[in-house]
Design a protein around this motif. Sequence first.
Motif, PDB file in Angstrom:
ATOM      1  N   ASN A 100       0.728  -1.327   0.217  1.00 16.22           N
ATOM      2  CA  ASN A 100      -0.145   0.015   0.125  1.00 16.22           C
ATOM      3  C   ASN A 100       0.848   1.117  -0.123  1.00 16.22           C
ATOM      4  O   ASN A 100       0.568   2.327  -0.709  1.00 16.22           O
ATOM      5  N   GLY A 132       2.602   1.889  -3.327  1.00 18.88           N
ATOM      6  CA  GLY A 132       1.595   2.351  -4.613  1.00 18.88           C
ATOM      7  C   GLY A 132       1.861   3.692  -5.204  1.00 18.88           C
ATOM      8  O   GLY A 132       2.269   3.725  -6.515  1.00 18.88           O
ATOM      9  N   GLN A 146       3.725   6.058  -9.304  1.00 25.10           N
ATOM     10  CA  GLN A 146       3.258   7.400 -10.146  1.00 25.10           C
ATOM     11  C   GLN A 146       4.579   8.131 -10.511  1.00 25.10           C
ATOM     12  O   GLN A 146       4.450   8.523 -11.714  1.00 25.10           O
ATOM     13  N   PRO A 176       1.050   3.163 -12.954  1.00 27.27           N
ATOM     14  CA  PRO A 176      -0.271   3.127 -12.012  1.00 27.27           C
ATOM     15  C   PRO A 176      -0.122   2.721 -10.761  1.00 27.27           C
ATOM     16  O   PRO A 176       0.659   1.670 -10.779  1.00 27.27           O
ATOM     17  N   SER A 177      -0.514   3.325  -9.682  1.00 24.99           N
ATOM     18  CA  SER A 177      -0.536   2.747  -8.384  1.00 24.99           C
ATOM     19  C   SER A 177      -1.094   1.640  -8.225  1.00 24.99           C
ATOM     20  O   SER A 177      -1.368   0.942  -7.373  1.00 24.99           O
ATOM     21  N   ALA A 178      -2.271   1.300  -9.160  1.00 25.51           N
ATOM     22  CA  ALA A 178      -3.064   0.025  -9.304  1.00 25.51           C
ATOM     23  C   ALA A 178      -2.629  -1.212  -9.305  1.00 25.51           C
ATOM     24  O   ALA A 178      -2.905  -2.137  -8.786  1.00 25.51           O
ATOM     25  N   THR A 179      -1.009  -0.842  -9.762  1.00 24.91           N
ATOM     26  CA  THR A 179      -0.308  -2.138  -9.808  1.00 24.91           C
ATOM     27  C   THR A 179      -0.302  -2.815  -8.559  1.00 24.91           C
ATOM     28  O   THR A 179      -0.345  -3.992  -8.609  1.00 24.91           O
ATOM     29  N   LYS A 191      -2.588  -3.111  -6.383  1.00 26.53           N
ATOM     30  CA  LYS A 191      -3.846  -4.025  -6.317  1.00 26.53           C
ATOM     31  C   LYS A 191      -3.717  -5.299  -6.818  1.00 26.53           C
ATOM     32  O   LYS A 191      -4.403  -6.219  -6.605  1.00 26.53           O
ATOM     33  N   ILE A 192      -3.066  -5.053  -8.196  1.00 25.91           N
ATOM     34  CA  ILE A 192      -2.978  -6.481  -9.132  1.00 25.91           C
ATOM     35  C   ILE A 192      -2.267  -7.305  -8.189  1.00 25.91           C
ATOM     36  O   ILE A 192      -2.510  -8.443  -7.940  1.00 25.91           O
TER      37      ILE A 192
END
Lengths: 513, 371
Positions: free
Chosen positions: B314, B317, B321, B326-329, B331-332
């Motif tokens: 977390n 993340g 940027q 993307p910080s959603a990486t 989440k993946i």
Amino acid sequence: MSQGAHSQTPPAVELRDMDKSFYGVFANQDVNFSLAVGEVHALLGENGAGKSTLCSVIAGLYRPDSGEMFIDGAPTVFKSPKDALAAGVGMVYQHFRLVSNLTVAENLALGNPEVSMRLSQKELEEEAREIGEKYDFPVDPSARIWQLSVGQQQRVEILKLLYRDARILILDEPTAVLTPLEGEALFRTMRVLADEGRSLIFISHKLHEVKQVSDRVTVLREGRVVGLVETADAEPRDLARMMVGKDLELPTRDPNESIGDPTLVVEDLVVQGDRGLTAVNSLSITVNAGEVVGIAGVSGNGQRELAQGIVGLMKVTGGSVNLEGTDVTSMSVLQRIKRGIAYVPQSRLGMGLAPGLTTEDNLALKQYRGPPYSHGPLLSAGAFESRGAELIEEFDIRGVRPGLPIRLLSGGNLQKALIAREVVQDHCLLIARSPTRGLDVGATSTVRDQILAERDRGIAVLLISEDLDELLALSDRLMVIYEGEIVGEMPASEATAERLGLLMSGSSEEQPA
Amino acid sequence: MSRRFIIEPRGLAPWWLKLLIPIASVIAALIIGAFFLMLTGNDWAEVYTKMLDTAFGSGRGFAETLVSATPLILTGVAAAIAFRMLVWNIGGEGQLMFGAIVAAGVGVWLTESTPAFIAIIAVILAGAVGGAFWASLAAVPKVYLGTNEIITTLMLNFIALNLMNYLVFGSFSPWRDPESTQFPQGRPIIENAGVPEFFHRLDWGLFVAIVVAVIAWFVISKTRSGFEYRIVGDSFDTARYVGIKVPKKVLGTFLASGAAAGLAGSILVAGILGKMDPRSLDLGLGFTGIIVAALARLNPIAIIPVAILMGALNNAGPALQSIGVPSATVKILQGAILIFAVAGEFLISNRVRRPDRTPQDIEVEEEAKAA
């Protein structure tokens, strides 16, 4: 059927050098088995001998680890029970595979590829009725499964196979759930089916049944085939010896002469069952110290509710339960345990034991509230281990490993652990429901000895069972429960299987002599 | 009918396997992640280096990782103790928020002169009480009426979220800072109620979280009450049979679970936030706690390192940027870790064996490895 006929037509089923293991233990090893066309072939063996596994392999439920199977002489591999059924091999399991909210006819149609969606309810019922009449199986095709007795449900299971025209039928301990009279009817049907050219495999623990209905017997012991005999030539004693590898001895039971004061007095007990129907109806019993009172009955006649009403797991709506002179009717389960009720329920893993906990933990389930298991709010881990080890040794519980969940032990060892825990606590009453159900001969005799030992040390024992042999072997007094009421009572010495069977099946007390 | 592999249930998994599988899950997830990064034209090595550097490369970075981990330890414990008793409390989210609401309420209501010692304890405990209360709204109907707690706790999450937003954005409640004229903000709690920091932004809340995890472990494995809890978690019928009052036990566990999640809320309010800041409390911490609990196989002690790992992800993340990823990486990655860990459960309860080896061979070998 002569030996000559056997060699001309290929056997209906043949297994060669079949192996199957679970949890790293062989359930079947080097099994060679052959089922002739038109015979009733009994599989005999103690529990865990591999009978059910063998049948499940033939019925396509399990795939063998190695070995070959031939159906009508052709090498065959079943990928699923559906596959097997399509090839004409069907099995009636001990636990029925029926949809209880559907009707008999609907259950027959279920999963049958030949029944199209358009077939009307009426046609289905008509067909079901025809098959039923043909085999003298009176079952109402429009009845829903839950409305039927266990015996009737079993007929539906067999009809299901006949409806699919199975030529090879496997019946896994079919008589375990039947009254003696229902059993007789089943045997007649089995003969009719065999005479028609169907082949039947029949699993049983009971020698007299095997003797009565089968043509040949294969005996299994510890996963291996140890004998194959023509039934006509087989002496029951020989079969028993093959099964256990030694001579059988029924527990010799001395009548107890020192019966004491009443320990349990149940008066006019009323318990409502799960569906809100009255399951125990104004029932009264007294069990004295040092006495085994047996309650016989076909399952589902209020046995469960009677036991649970006495121990406090089900609400009592009328009457009273007295223990050693104290009214315990409104006490909690825990208070009753503390007052000395020990209880061996029918379902070992469902109620008697915590399946995911270790054996040591399970041995402490009734006594963890105080020393040596706990001091104040804290547990003492050492006590679980040391006391557990003592009990495991004393009661010969096998297969225990550190950290192993108890559910992975065999049925006999589960029961030994359960009974060990119940009898080591302070108690004056032991309630046992079908304590030897599903156990092999060795474990059965251990459990029976334990119950008699309890009686001899002055414990009042209430034995609730569906197994007449067990009841006759252990009880001082016998009662029969039918639809929640006691319909007959007699000293064990005057009981006969026939007399009990009649009472259990709801016939009124026999005609006066 | 020879087959190349036989899959069969195993009796008892060796301890090293239980440790190996979560670690392998993380590694497998990183490999999958690298694959995705390559597909999108990124240098996976650079991304992972950046993440590692952000999360653990500096004192400040590590402090931030632990800051992120603190609430996850608590929501992880909340999920674990409920799930072990087959209570499907997925309302950690709402219990955290309501805990924060009650904690902030106490924090702004106390007078400035309240001694720090009392103020801190009052605010933190208020969160536990708030979380337990929010859980009780689902727990009481479950225990006495048989409602499904999955649905009720999930719905209560939305109610708590909207209540929190209303208190700050939709009304002039005591929770809203009257000084904030531009954009509505939470009213700061009194200074004495703030949990002191000791390492960059990291405050003593971390230790509260660790202590809660250790207490949970201790109660479950070392106390009489915990033994009863394990019996109930294993079989309701067996628990009733040995005389345990199952409804009371389930209710108690549900409330304790809510209290742990509520503590996560109050520690955020009394710690890094200093006020009820709806945007910083609505980060899915309750749901991530469920992932943490699952990865830790519901073991309260194992929750601590797993929460730190999730906290690190977390924390890393946003830094991605800066290098155009993307910080959603993260989440993946978190999702992939969970999927591998759940799939790995299959290998813990089953084993794969070649037909030429007997099960006994394998057990002997496994025992040798364990020794």
